[in-house]
Write a protein that holds these residues in place. Structure first.
Motif, PDB file in Angstrom:
ATOM      1  N   ARG A 181       0.845  -1.184   0.000  1.00  0.00           N
ATOM      2  CA  ARG A 181       0.000   0.000   0.000  1.00  0.00           C
ATOM      3  C   ARG A 181       0.882   1.237   0.000  1.00  0.00           C
ATOM      4  O   ARG A 181       1.916   1.273   0.653  1.00  0.00           O
ATOM      5  CB  ARG A 181      -0.875  -0.027   1.251  1.00  0.00           C
ATOM      6  CG  ARG A 181      -2.157   0.732   1.081  1.00  0.00           C
ATOM      7  CD  ARG A 181      -3.097   0.426   2.245  1.00  0.00           C
ATOM      8  NE  ARG A 181      -4.382   1.065   2.009  1.00  0.00           N
ATOM      9  CZ  ARG A 181      -4.634   2.326   2.309  1.00  0.00           C
ATOM     10  NH1 ARG A 181      -3.716   3.055   2.887  1.00  0.00           N
ATOM     11  NH2 ARG A 181      -5.798   2.868   2.047  1.00  0.00           N
ATOM     12  N   THR A 182       0.472   2.264  -0.751  1.00  0.00           N
ATOM     13  CA  THR A 182       1.181   3.539  -0.655  1.00  0.00           C
ATOM     14  C   THR A 182       0.345   4.472   0.204  1.00  0.00           C
ATOM     15  O   THR A 182      -0.793   4.170   0.523  1.00  0.00           O
ATOM     16  CB  THR A 182       1.377   4.172  -2.047  1.00  0.00           C
ATOM     17  OG1 THR A 182       0.141   4.117  -2.734  1.00  0.00           O
ATOM     18  CG2 THR A 182       2.434   3.463  -2.817  1.00  0.00           C
ATOM     19  N   LYS A 183       0.955   5.587   0.577  1.00  0.00           N
ATOM     20  CA  LYS A 183       0.222   6.526   1.411  1.00  0.00           C
ATOM     21  C   LYS A 183       0.250   7.891   0.757  1.00  0.00           C
ATOM     22  O   LYS A 183       1.294   8.389   0.377  1.00  0.00           O
ATOM     23  CB  LYS A 183       0.845   6.587   2.802  1.00  0.00           C
ATOM     24  CG  LYS A 183      -0.185   6.877   3.863  1.00  0.00           C
ATOM     25  CD  LYS A 183       0.283   6.482   5.230  1.00  0.00           C
ATOM     26  CE  LYS A 183      -0.400   7.295   6.309  1.00  0.00           C
ATOM     27  NZ  LYS A 183      -1.777   7.691   6.058  1.00  0.00           N
ATOM     28  N   TYR A 184      -0.940   8.466   0.571  1.00  0.00           N
ATOM     29  CA  TYR A 184      -1.013   9.747  -0.127  1.00  0.00           C
ATOM     30  C   TYR A 184      -0.521  10.870   0.766  1.00  0.00           C
ATOM     31  O   TYR A 184       0.258  11.707   0.359  1.00  0.00           O
ATOM     32  CB  TYR A 184      -2.448   9.996  -0.582  1.00  0.00           C
ATOM     33  CG  TYR A 184      -2.668  11.371  -1.141  1.00  0.00           C
ATOM     34  CD1 TYR A 184      -1.881  11.833  -2.200  1.00  0.00           C
ATOM     35  CD2 TYR A 184      -3.648  12.193  -0.628  1.00  0.00           C
ATOM     36  CE1 TYR A 184      -2.075  13.094  -2.718  1.00  0.00           C
ATOM     37  CE2 TYR A 184      -3.847  13.458  -1.146  1.00  0.00           C
ATOM     38  CZ  TYR A 184      -3.055  13.905  -2.186  1.00  0.00           C
ATOM     39  OH  TYR A 184      -3.260  15.160  -2.691  1.00  0.00           O
ATOM     40  N   LYS A 185      -1.008  10.854   2.022  1.00  0.00           N
ATOM     41  CA  LYS A 185      -0.636  11.956   2.905  1.00  0.00           C
ATOM     42  C   LYS A 185       0.561  11.568   3.750  1.00  0.00           C
ATOM     43  O   LYS A 185       0.535  10.577   4.453  1.00  0.00           O
ATOM     44  CB  LYS A 185      -1.817  12.303   3.802  1.00  0.00           C
ATOM     45  CG  LYS A 185      -2.640  13.364   3.155  1.00  0.00           C
ATOM     46  CD  LYS A 185      -3.486  14.138   4.125  1.00  0.00           C
ATOM     47  CE  LYS A 185      -4.341  15.090   3.335  1.00  0.00           C
ATOM     48  NZ  LYS A 185      -5.700  15.161   3.814  1.00  0.00           N
ATOM     49  N   LYS A 186       1.598  12.381   3.658  1.00  0.00           N
ATOM     50  CA  LYS A 186       2.765  12.160   4.503  1.00  0.00           C
ATOM     51  C   LYS A 186       2.851  13.347   5.439  1.00  0.00           C
ATOM     52  O   LYS A 186       2.689  14.488   5.021  1.00  0.00           O
ATOM     53  CB  LYS A 186       4.032  12.093   3.634  1.00  0.00           C
ATOM     54  CG  LYS A 186       4.283  10.726   3.065  1.00  0.00           C
ATOM     55  CD  LYS A 186       5.573  10.120   3.623  1.00  0.00           C
ATOM     56  CE  LYS A 186       5.629   8.631   3.357  1.00  0.00           C
ATOM     57  NZ  LYS A 186       5.871   8.328   1.944  1.00  0.00           N
TER      58      LYS A 186
END
Lengths: 274, 270
Positions: free
Chosen positions: B233-238
């Motif tokens: 999974r990637t994460k949009y908000k960092k």
């Protein structure tokens, strides 16, 4: 080559009664297909079968080169076939619009920068750009449902299934959503399968299929389906409002042509005839 | 019930609001440590903490009374601990000849009241300037190290954010059910507490059943959007760190140093 194909599909929830029985059907790219039928006719089961949320007991469903009975292709199918469900409240998962739209792309591992682009594209497609940072709670039903569509579009699907997506909306909200879907179909070439209760929505489909008791009861252009009025009523379909008015008028001796389906046709016919 | 704002978030575009929520949580903990570092009866330490609160409130553009109001929630607790101190603590000298109230009791009562109030003020600054969603993001970030011991951080964070997302929806639904039951003659205004509690059962059961149905539909919607847990999974908000975060951290560190320093300066002796 059809984009989605069902071959002799049967499915049962309880292993006794088939919710869908021996169903064969195929959709071409860019088509707009409406699925009609009374409650319990198997319409929603069909949506879940097409999306590989349910796997057929018998028969086979293929999307492109992927078959839903192959466990490895589940996600490939879900990426290509997006479903918008009935209740907007139960399909938005984040408290901010852009986070919700990001959910799909995040799941399939899209890189961060591209997720941002996809959010922009999806919001533009449904005309909700200015709501990117809003909370879905503050939106109307129609707007929420457009966000749900955007959430599906962010996965760049080839087929969009609307599983009674307008059933919980008011007439204005329904119009909003349908306009967005039509535009997607016409401009982006997204294939649409619209499962619905509202006959009016079936009128602008390229093709209508009618389910009854889990079986394919009728298939054809909207005019063909509604031209055999008695049979349509027998299948649990309620004719479009304009069509019913026209029928009643003819019965009462007003001289207009038979087979009227839309408000526009009716208006034209009434104003033209004296 | 529509207008129930969850938590006490006070939206604004101040520098404090924009801080990284993870940093804000850590700094709130540091602040609480500072309050605990104040040695008994070195009251100047509390003055330093209070100055800190006033400054942060000003930078955050919060109305000061909103911050002070947060003490009200624990007022009973504060008063109770003060009263216990006054009557039980028999150190120092009696206030009057043969009296039962001692100077030591009064001073330690004041000490405890200040300590609790300062902690509550600090905690409410965090919740006033950080939305629940940001808090959840911050907590997720801080929990990341737990991944090493196979703690399901992503799943935990997702559960938190879905819970937050559904609070207003379920409040709405509760409201609807209450109205429906009222229309059927349910009595929610009875003076009898027992009766009123009993009237809640026909509200809670439909609410419970419908939330299971919601959960079911939500699971379908998540599945159809390719959810498969945290794998790949990637994460949009960092969460990002900026200069503001560094300044806030230095400022809080300054508070701790100040408190430690003041601990040796002037204390009330019993």
């Amino acid at each position: 080559m059809p984009i989605l194909k069902a071959e002799n599909v049967s499915f049962s929830y309880d292993k006794k009664i088939n919710a869908v029985e021996n169903f064969s059907f195929s959709v071409e790219k860019g088509e707009y297909v409406a699925v009609l039928g009374r409650n319990g006719s198997g319409k929603s089961t069909l949506a879940k079968l097409f999306n590989a949320l349910l796997i057929p007991d018998k028969g086979k469903i293929t999307v492109g080169e992927f078959s839903s009975d192959d466990k490895k292709s589940l996600f490939e199918i879900r990426k290509r076939v997006g479903v918008v469900f009935q209740n907007p409240d139960n399909q938005l998962i984040a408290s901010i619009v852009e986070d919700d739209i990001a959910f799909g792309p995040e799941n399939v591992g899209v890189p961060r920068k591209e997720i941002g682009e996809r959010i922009e594209f999806a919001l533009k497609a449904v005309g909700m750009e200015e709501f990117r940072r809003s909370s879905p709670e503050r939106l109307s039903g129609g707007q929420k449902q457009r966000i749900a569509i955007a959430g599906v579009l962010a996965l760049t699907p080839e087929i969009l299934i609307l599983d009674e997506s307008t059933a919980m909306l008011d007439p204005a909200g329904r119009k909003e959503v349908l306009k967005v879907v039509e535009k997607l179909n016409e401009e982006q070439g997204v294939t649409v399968i619209a499962i619905t209760h509202y006959m009016e929505e079936a009128l602008f489909a390229d093709r209508v299929i009618v389910l009854d008791g889990g079986k394919l009861a009728k298939e054809g252009r909207p005019e063909e389906i509604f031209s055999d009025r008695e049979n349509a009523v027998k299948l649990g379909l309620e004719l479009p409002f304009a069509a019913r008015i026209a029928d009643e008028l003819i019965k009462r001796g007003v001289k207009i042509k038979s087979g009227i389906l839309t408000k526009e046709e009716l208006a034209e016919e009434l104003c033209g005839s004296k | 019930m529509r207008d129930v704002s969850f938590g006490q978030y006070y939206p604004s575009f101040s520098a404090v609001h924009k801080l990284n929520p993870a940093i804000k949580i850590l700094l709130s903990i540091a602040y609480i440590v500072a309050v605990f570092l104040v040695q008994p009866f070195y009251f100047l330490g509390f003055l330093a903490c209070f100055t800190y609160i006033v400054l942060v409130t000003a930078v955050a553009k919060l109305p000061f009374f909103r911050v002070i109001k947060s003490i009200r929630a624990i007022l009973f607790f504060v008063v109770l601990s003060a009263v216990i101190q006054v009557f039980v603590n028999k150190t120092g000298s009696p206030l009057w000849e043969g009296g039962f109230i001692y100077t030591g009791g009064l001073i330690s009562a004041a000490y405890i009241v200040l300590r609790i109030s300062m902690i509550v003020l600090g905690a409410s600054l965090l919740t006033l300037t950080t939305s629940p969603v940001e808090l959840a993001d911050g907590i997720e970030f801080l929990l990341y190290p737990l991944k090493l011991i196979k703690f399901p951080v992503h799943e935990f964070a997702l559960i938190m954010s879905i819970a937050l997302r559904f609070i207003p929806t379920l409040l709405d639904e509760t409201d609807r059910i209450i109205k429906a039951q009222k229309a059927r003659g349910a009595d929610f205004e009875s003076k009898n507490l027992f009766k009123r509690a009993k009237a809640m059962i026909p509200v809670l059961i439909p609410l419970l059943i419908s939330s299971f149905r919601r959960a079911d539909e939500l699971a379908d919607a998540m599945d159809s959007r390719c959810y498969s847990g945290s794998k790949n999974r990637t994460k949009y908000k960092k969460l990002t760190f900026g200069w503001g975060d560094l300044i806030a951290a230095l400022f809080t560190a300054g508070l701790i140093v100040g408190v430690v320093f003041l601990n040796g300066v002037y204390g009330v002796t019993v």
